[in-house]
Design a protein around this motif. Structure first.
Motif, short mmCIF file in Angstrom:
data_model
loop_
_atom_site.label_atom_id
_atom_site.label_comp_id
_atom_site.label_asym_id
_atom_site.label_seq_id
_atom_site.Cartn_x
_atom_site.Cartn_y
_atom_site.Cartn_z
N ARG A 186 36.07 64.72 62.66
CA ARG A 186 36.76 64.64 61.38
C ARG A 186 37.44 65.96 61.03
NH1 ARG A 186 35.13 66.22 56.43
NH2 ARG A 186 33.04 66.65 57.23
N LEU B 223 41.46 66.84 60.52
CA LEU B 223 41.92 67.45 59.27
C LEU B 223 42.71 68.72 59.54
CD1 LEU B 223 38.83 66.96 56.93
CD2 LEU B 223 41.08 65.93 56.68
N GLY C 61 45.97 67.85 60.86
CA GLY C 61 46.83 67.42 59.76
C GLY C 61 47.41 68.59 58.98
N VAL C 62 46.60 69.62 58.74
CA VAL C 62 47.09 70.83 58.06
C VAL C 62 48.21 71.48 58.86
CG1 VAL C 62 46.46 73.18 57.34
CG2 VAL C 62 44.93 71.28 56.86
N LEU D 46 51.34 69.23 58.82
CA LEU D 46 51.93 69.26 57.48
C LEU D 46 52.75 70.53 57.27
CD1 LEU D 46 52.06 67.88 54.65
CD2 LEU D 46 50.06 69.27 54.04
N THR E 171 53.10 71.01 50.59
CA THR E 171 51.90 71.56 51.23
C THR E 171 50.90 72.08 50.20
OG1 THR E 171 53.03 73.69 51.50
CG2 THR E 171 53.12 72.16 53.34
N LEU F 85 49.21 69.00 48.60
CA LEU F 85 48.32 68.18 49.41
C LEU F 85 47.11 68.94 49.95
CD1 LEU F 85 50.82 65.97 51.47
CD2 LEU F 85 49.50 65.35 49.44
N ASN F 86 47.23 70.26 50.12
CA ASN F 86 46.12 71.03 50.68
C ASN F 86 44.80 70.83 49.95
OD1 ASN F 86 47.45 72.09 52.89
ND2 ASN F 86 48.04 73.97 51.86
N ILE G 237 42.82 68.06 51.25
CA ILE G 237 42.26 68.35 52.57
C ILE G 237 40.99 69.17 52.43
CG2 ILE G 237 42.70 69.52 54.77
CD1 ILE G 237 45.66 68.80 54.39
N TYR G 238 40.97 70.14 51.49
CA TYR G 238 39.75 70.94 51.28
C TYR G 238 38.57 70.04 50.93
CZ TYR G 238 43.47 74.35 50.17
OH TYR G 238 44.59 75.11 50.16
N TYR H 148 37.29 68.52 53.98
CA TYR H 148 37.00 69.45 55.07
C TYR H 148 35.53 69.89 55.02
CZ TYR H 148 37.39 73.45 58.19
OH TYR H 148 37.21 74.34 59.22
N TYR I 180 32.99 68.34 49.02
CA TYR I 180 33.24 66.92 48.78
C TYR I 180 32.14 66.32 47.90
CZ TYR I 180 33.71 61.94 49.81
OH TYR I 180 33.83 60.59 49.71
#
Length: 333
Positions: free
Chosen positions: A229, A233, A236-237, A240, A278, A281-282, A285-286, A289, A294
């Protein structure tokens, strides 16, 4: 809105309705990145406090926060300020440069840290080393974005339209160096580090047997799934950043080398808006991550949902009581 204004001055313009999109995304950048910083700084999980990756994520969130809180407002100030406020355009332009350098260096540091963690799971960077790393990123970004002020002020003056006549002048050299050092080379190293992470994840079973003992097969599967995962991610960063920032760097190089091309307004808008995406959206992602971040966000959202549910329930009870009271009054009358 011309998000790539140079130090040549600014013309007062009528407000373009498309710029509402920049106002909205600036507010979202500030809210979401501010929320991430608040969550990380107020965690009560000692296990994560000294985490190198969390420190880099928090620093990147601060950089993204500055993009929404300072960068976009500066651009508006440049676009709509009177012509005699041309220094604002120089500040705006080189602040964007600062954000671009800061972003790519943070991503490079984060992916490098993950590649080292995958290779050496028990490795932990000291708090002092984290501070030095993050301070180095910010100082390097600030220094490289501030270098042009040496000749902007010393040679031309901030409101002068005079330009260097040579093809290779301080402007073109600086932009070319920045493109090479803070775009091409970092992306090359990021690709290498991502490749190492992918190989390590692919050979997880052999690596885990020698590095870590698991209590059960389920725990081993969860650990591997977590690594997979995180790899996607980080990928993806990386993608992006490439997609959103490459057009900006390309157009900057073309303009600084006086390559005249007709760029439609919609394309310029798309290029400059994508650069802000960016920072927007970042934060999402954090959240996915780091498991601890989370979980904290989930608890916060549940509390908000619980509070709103209680409020709705209280309102419903109040309405029922009021209706009962009115009914009793009518019956008594």
């Amino acid at each position: 809105m011309n998000m790539n204004s140079t130090a040549n001055g600014s013309e007062t313009r009528v407000f373009d309705p498309k710029n509402i999109a920049f106002i909205v995304i600036a507010l979202l950048i500030v809210v979401f990145n501010g929320f991430v910083i608040y969550i990380v700084k107020n965690r009560k999980t000692p296990r994560s406090i000294g985490s190198s990756e969390n420190s880099i994520l928090t620093s990147l969130a601060a950089s993204d926060f500055s993009s929404g809180a300072i960068g976009i407002p500066l651009t508006f100030a440049c676009t709509y300020a009177p012509p005699n406020y041309c220094p604002m355009c120089s500040i705006s332009y080189y602040f964007i440069k600062f954000v671009s350098i800061s972003t790519v260096l943070h991503i490079l540091a984060l992916i490098r840290e993950r590649s080292l963690t995958v290779a050496h799971p028990l490795r932990q960077r000291s708090k002092k080393a984290n501070i030095i790393l993050i301070a180095g990123i910010w100082l390097c970004s600030l220094f490289m974005s501030s270098v042009p002020w040496i000749w902007i002020v010393g040679v031309h003056g901030v409101c002068s339209n005079k330009r260097f006549e040579e093809t290779w002048n301080p402007y073109t050299v600086h932009e070319s160096v920045c493109f090479l050092l803070f775009f091409v080379i970092p992306l090359l190293f990021i690709s290498i580090f991502l490749g190492r992470i992918a190989i390590a994840v692919h050979h997880f079973t052999k690596r885990s047997c020698s590095m870590r003992s698991f209590k059960s097969v389920n725990e081993q599967a969860r650990f591997r799934n977590n690594e997979v995962r995180i790899f996607f991610l980080l990928l993806g960063v990386f993608l992006l950043f490439v997609v959103c920032w490459t057009p900006y760097f390309v157009l900057t190089l073309l303009s600084i080398h006086d390559v005249h091309i007709d760029v439609p307004d919609w394309l310029e808008f798309a290029v400059q808006f994508s650069r802000c995406v960016t920072s927007f959206l970042n934060p999402f992602i954090y959240a996915f991550y780091r498991e601890d971040i989370y979980q904290v966000i989930k608890r916060k959202l549940r509390r908000l949902d619980f509070s709103s549910s209680v409020s709705r329930e209280d309102t419903s009870v109040f309405r029922r009581q009021k209706a009962t009271q009115v009914t009793l009054e009518l019956v008594s009358n």
